[in-house]
Design an enzyme around this catalytic site. Structure first.
Site, PDB file in Angstrom:
ATOM      1  N   LYS B  78     -22.941 -33.336  22.752  1.00  0.00           N
ATOM      2  CA  LYS B  78     -21.944 -33.016  21.732  1.00  0.00           C
ATOM      3  C   LYS B  78     -22.347 -33.716  20.440  1.00  0.00           C
ATOM      4  O   LYS B  78     -22.819 -34.869  20.470  1.00  0.00           O
ATOM      5  CB  LYS B  78     -20.565 -33.499  22.215  1.00  0.00           C
ATOM      6  CG  LYS B  78     -19.400 -33.085  21.304  1.00  0.00           C
ATOM      7  CD  LYS B  78     -18.050 -33.498  21.907  1.00  0.00           C
ATOM      8  CE  LYS B  78     -16.872 -33.082  21.029  1.00  0.00           C
ATOM      9  NZ  LYS B  78     -15.571 -33.461  21.596  1.00  0.00           N
ATOM     10  N   SER B 153     -11.829 -29.929  21.712  1.00  0.00           N
ATOM     11  CA  SER B 153     -12.834 -29.936  20.677  1.00  0.00           C
ATOM     12  C   SER B 153     -14.270 -29.730  21.177  1.00  0.00           C
ATOM     13  O   SER B 153     -15.131 -29.343  20.391  1.00  0.00           O
ATOM     14  CB  SER B 153     -12.765 -31.261  19.910  1.00  0.00           C
ATOM     15  OG  SER B 153     -13.147 -32.337  20.740  1.00  0.00           O
ATOM     16  N   SER B 177      -9.956 -32.636  25.239  1.00  0.00           N
ATOM     17  CA  SER B 177     -11.115 -31.972  24.628  1.00  0.00           C
ATOM     18  C   SER B 177     -12.290 -31.696  25.547  1.00  0.00           C
ATOM     19  O   SER B 177     -13.223 -30.988  25.166  1.00  0.00           O
ATOM     20  CB  SER B 177     -11.606 -32.787  23.433  1.00  0.00           C
ATOM     21  OG  SER B 177     -10.761 -32.579  22.327  1.00  0.00           O
TER      22      SER B 177
END
Lengths: 478, 487
Positions: B78, B153, B177
């Protein structure tokens, strides 16, 4: 009617650790800008603070030295404001739960009295960096070497009642943190600096007046000047029926005035909250006990010991313990010399400290080692040199080129204590001044001093004074 | 068909020299080149870096050294984890050109395991959002339906894993998330106990809630990745000094006699009927394995969303103060003075959702409001945690839906942030309590995946991975790949 000043101090003591409070960057003063700022100090995205244990131990040491409570649980908090030299946009400090609560410092006041000044608290925090504004140029520089330096902020109760009391308090505290070996005490480099809160009121019975804070004062002299100026300014305000505004002011050391920096309305809302990156700081009793057992002797204890052990006066003991390095030097000389403690004290408090003051040198890099000082005092004690000649030897020693023995022999400074040698000189003088000898013999006793002077002149002051008196009397009466 | 293999199968294949890391990495790079145009799950594809790492890994395998489970296997990171020398943006304009000079601990750990970093994945700006629509680098699509969001997210990571553009990816979870996008994209994801994985180098959103974790097709994959990521870190004082168990060694344990709680608050009216029915099917599967179910109550969990939307923004407003245009990151052109340097850099550099949360947080922390908001939220947080403590006196794990609804259409929620916030209602309680939570796929409705959540006691990751793995041994939802991406 005179107004009574009410003064409280907030002292920022930079702790003498090898690395910063929350990062492994070194703390040495004076490096090129920004070379001692690592990713944590620069507040790069993703970095986290890591608490340096050394800082905690030093705070505990202070707490023990100031008779304070060491809180077993304290909490770091974020204090927010925007400024270019504050990289994170917040300072990690302690707010509601400081590491140290309470305590006191005893300070000497007039008439040999002692005043006990209570402390509110002491908390740990990190320092900010430095902004450098270039005069006349449209730019500013930022040095983050100081960002993350460990500070212990010590807050006194508003119990000080004059500028001189405030300075005495600061000096006592300054001495204490150096005795504890937690701060280098260097005020020029900002290792010890203070904010002063000042208000005035009619008398002890009245409520506190409106308080004004003066920020970042970094010398004893400036503290005294700033406080006195502020007392006068506030008194004038009242005289002219002007309101005293609660505000933060800065001391301008060139003009010797305080100037408004920001008023209460513009005061920061620091939006404190508990620092989520650091768990609450928990201190074990064992850690406190361990530090307690390794505490150095504190200034007041050392002074008392000097009075008892070396039979010094209160005054001498106070002077010699006002700096732990002087005290250390004194004890080293005493260990080595045959001279009396009183004479040793006189030489160190007088000649040596005078010379240190004059040259601005520090006792730590004093060119005269304790050994040399002891040797010189021995030469006075055993009559090799007189006390007066001692001062000449001292000056030579200060230059740091020769040993005591070398100075005495190369300059021919040793005392003439050999009766044969002295008799020869006296005889020469008697022969040189027959009429004066006649007058002396006919009862003009005052002339004795004339002969002493003549002998001293010829021997360049090296004649042993006791022996000279005795021999001169004998030879003149022959 | 390398992309259909599990991490364990990939490990075996590399070890047996059926294929090389270079071939495997090349295969995934090809898939990214082919499919990511439509998905936009990657911000950066680090091809050169990945191939160089693969070459090193192949040497290690060639020498026949004892290799870790992830040696030579590509993983996507990420874009919230700092990578030395490789752009790390948090999908914000303010960090669009930022290249960190250091590696996050998670990145270092993958390197130590000789894993390959194949790229950095798309996400909501500063991890704020649940749809990946808040990324400065554009939307990311859900591989099951390109007109729908992948969740957020960690939307890029979920999308990439679902389309098998990488065998596993990292995520971070502050209020859901990892779990919500895993649920929306039909993959598995675990948010471990707070403190299990170091946060050092992971760009902070809300420090007391943020936790990194793995995302992959199966629980077994998660166990392998979590093994690499977990552990005490001297650079993160909030990381737990608790020994890391061998997760794989637990996953085949029998579930007989395990007690699972079904919180009644998680099965109320707001829940989509199709989701409810798939969860009930999953419960049946577990019952056959000897799991017992009891109803429990988490009475204060209904307060979790408002509590979270105080604590999260408060910490965010503080954590994001460092983006000031002074030292790094975006700076406005020609600021008039210091104030305009700050105001304009931040106004131009942050997106709307980030600004919204900074404003909420700043307000809630300001003098006069602190007690009513932040202080009260902290009190409720404690009560929510106590609800869990009480529940775990009776049960081993808690089970429920991950989200109240499916992946929605792109743009459907953008006008109503509060509605979007309510989508986190089942995931937020675990963050507030610091407990581990995971999501695994339990079926489809109209070709869109449905996720089921497991919540455990602190450090109960082995039990959770065990139950999820046994479930997956008896179902095949986790092996489903969207039609377009099968070949």
């Amino acid at each position: 009617m005179p107004w009574q000043p009410v003064i409280g101090l907030e002292v920022h003591v930079q702790l003498k650790t090898k690395s910063k409070i929350f990062s492994p960057a070194p703390t040495v003063f004076g490096a090129e800008p920004n070379v001692q700022a690592n990713v944590v100090d620069l507040a790069l995205p993703g970095v986290l603070p890591f608490l340096n244990d050394e800082v905690v131990n030093m705070a505990i040491k202070f707490g023990l030295g100031a008779h304070a409570t060491i809180n077993k649980r304290s909490v770091f908090a974020r204090k927010h404001y925007f400024y270019p030299d504050l990289p994170k946009g917040y300072q990690i400090s302690q707010n509601k739960f400081p590491i140290i609560s309470g305590g006191y410092i005893d300070i000497p006041v007039a008439n040999d009295k002692i005043k006990r000044v209570k402390l509110t608290r002491a908390h740990l925090e990190e320092d900010a960096g430095k902004s450098i504004h270039y005069e006349g140029e449209n730019k500013s520089g930022i040095d983050l070497n100081r960002a993350g330096m460990p500070l212990l902020e010590i807050v006194s109760e508003p119990e000080l009642r004059s500028a001189s009391e405030a300075v005495t308090f600061l000096k006592t505290l300054h001495n204490l943190v150096q005795y504890l070996d937690i701060c280098d005490g260097n005020m020029q480099e900002g290792s010890f600096r203070c904010d002063a809160n000042i208000s005035i009121r009619l008398s002890e019975e009245h409520e506190f007046g409106t308080r004004v804070e003066i920020k970042n004062i970094n010398s004893f002299k400036f503290v005294e000047q700033a406080i006195n100026y502020e007392i006068e300014r506030q008194t004038d305000c009242i005289k002219h029926s002007e309101e005293i505004v609660q505000e933060t002011r800065l001391f301008d050391s060139a003009q010797k005035v305080t100037k408004s920096m920001r008023s209460k309305e513009n005061a920061h809302d620091y939006r404190y909250f508990a620092e989520p990156d650091l768990p609450p700081l928990l201190i074990e009793q064992e850690t406190i006990d361990k530090i307690r057992h390794s505490m150095p002797e504190l200034p007041w204890d050392k002074k008392q010991r000097f009075i008892e052990q070396y039979e010094l006066s209160d005054y001498d003991a106070a002077i010699l313990t006002a700096d732990k390095n002087i005290a250390y030097y004194f004890e080293n000389v005493c260990k080595e010399t045959k001279a009396s403690n009183k004479i040793t004290a006189n030489w160190i408090a007088g000649e040596l400290m005078g010379q240190l003051n004059k040259t601005g040198a520090s006792i730590k890099n004093c060119p005269i080692s304790a050994n040399y000082m002891a040797e010189m005092l021995d030469k006075i004690a055993d009559g090799t040199i007189s006390g007066k000649i001692g001062k000449t030897v001292f000056e030579e020693l200060w230059l740091g080129k020769q040993t005591v023995a070398e100075i005495i022999s190369s300059k021919g400074l040793s005392q003439i204590s050999d009766p044969k040698e002295l008799e020869q000189v006296i005889q020469e003088i008697i022969n040189k001044f027959p009429s004066q000898v006649g007058e002396y013999k006919s009862g003009k006793d005052k002339l004795f001093g004339f002969f002493v002077g003549q002998v001293m002149q010829v021997t360049k002051g090296r004649a042993n004074p006791g022996l000279l008196q005795e021999m001169l009397k004998n030879l003149l009466s022959k | 068909m390398l992309h259909k293999l599990s991490l364990k199968q990939l490990h075996d294949g590399l070890k047996n020299k059926d294929f090389t890391s270079k071939e495997l990495t090349g295969h995934y790079l090809d898939r990214i080149a082919k499919h990511d145009v439509n998905l936009n799950s990657f911000i950066s594809v680090t091809s050169e870096h990945a191939l160089a790492q693969a070459q090193e890994a192949d040497k290690i395998i060639q020498r026949g050294e004892q290799t870790g489970m992830l040696t030579g296997i590509p993983i996507a990171q990420k874009d919230i984890f700092c990578t030395k020398g490789i752009k790390t943006t948090c999908c914000s304009k303010i960090l669009a050109e930022f290249t960190p000079p250091y590696d996050a601990t998670v990145i270092k750990k993958y390197q130590e395991n000789n894993s390959i970093m194949i790229g950095k994945t798309n996400m909501d700006e500063f991890a704020m959002g649940g749809s990946n629509e808040n990324s400065y680098f554009g939307l990311c699509a859900n591989p099951w339906d390109l007109t729908r969001v992948p969740g957020g997210s960690s939307g890029g990571s979920a999308s990439a894993v679902a389309a098998r553009l990488c065998p596993g990816a990292t995520g971070t979870d502050t209020g859901g998330s990892i779990r919500q996008p895993a649920s929306f994209c039909g993959i598995s994801g675990i948010k471990p106990t707070y403190g299990r994985i170091s946060r050092y180098g992971m760009i902070a959103f809300a420090s007391s809630l943020d936790q990194a974790g793995p995302m992959a097709p199966s629980a077994e994959d998660l166990a392998i990745m979590l093994q690499a990521m977990a552990g005490k870190d001297s650079q993160d004082m909030t990381s737990a000094n608790i020994e890391v168990p061998n997760y794989l060694s637990y996953i085949n344990e029998s579930l007989k006699g395990k007690k699972v709680g079904l919180p009644k608050e998680f099965f109320q009216d707001g829940l989509d009927d199709k989701i409810r029915s798939k969860i009930e099917d999953a419960i049946e599967v577990l019952k056959q394995q000897g799991v017992e179910f009891v109803e429990i109550s988490l009475p204060n969990s209904v307060l979790a969303v408002p509590t979270y939307y105080i604590i999260g923004p408060c910490e965010a407003s503080s954590n994001l103060a460092r983006y000031d245009g002074v030292r790094y990151g975006y700076r406005t052109n020609n600021p008039k003075n210091l104030e305009s340097l700050y105001k304009d850099s931040r106004a131009e550099g942050f997106g709307d959702e980030v600004k919204r949360r900074i404003l909420i947080g700043t307000y809630a922390l300001s003098s006069g409001y602190y007690d009513a908001y932040y202080q009260k939220a902290q009190k409720i947080r404690k009560v929510i945690k106590e609800d869990f403590d009480k529940a775990f006196e009776k049960v081993d794990l808690i089970l429920g839906p991950t989200t109240p609804s499916f992946a929605y259409k792109i743009g459907a929620m953008t006008k109503d942030p509060v509605k979007m916030y309510l989508g986190d209602i089942f995931t937020i309680p675990a963050n507030l309590a610091g407990l581990p939570g995971m999501s695994i796929p339990v079926g489809f409705s109209n070709n869109m995946p449905i996720g089921m959540q497991l919540i455990g006691k602190a450090f109960a990751e082995p039990e959770m991975l065990n139950m999820a793995h046994i479930y997956q041994q008896n179902t095949d939802w986790h092996t489903q790949i969207p039609e377009k991406y099968t070949t």
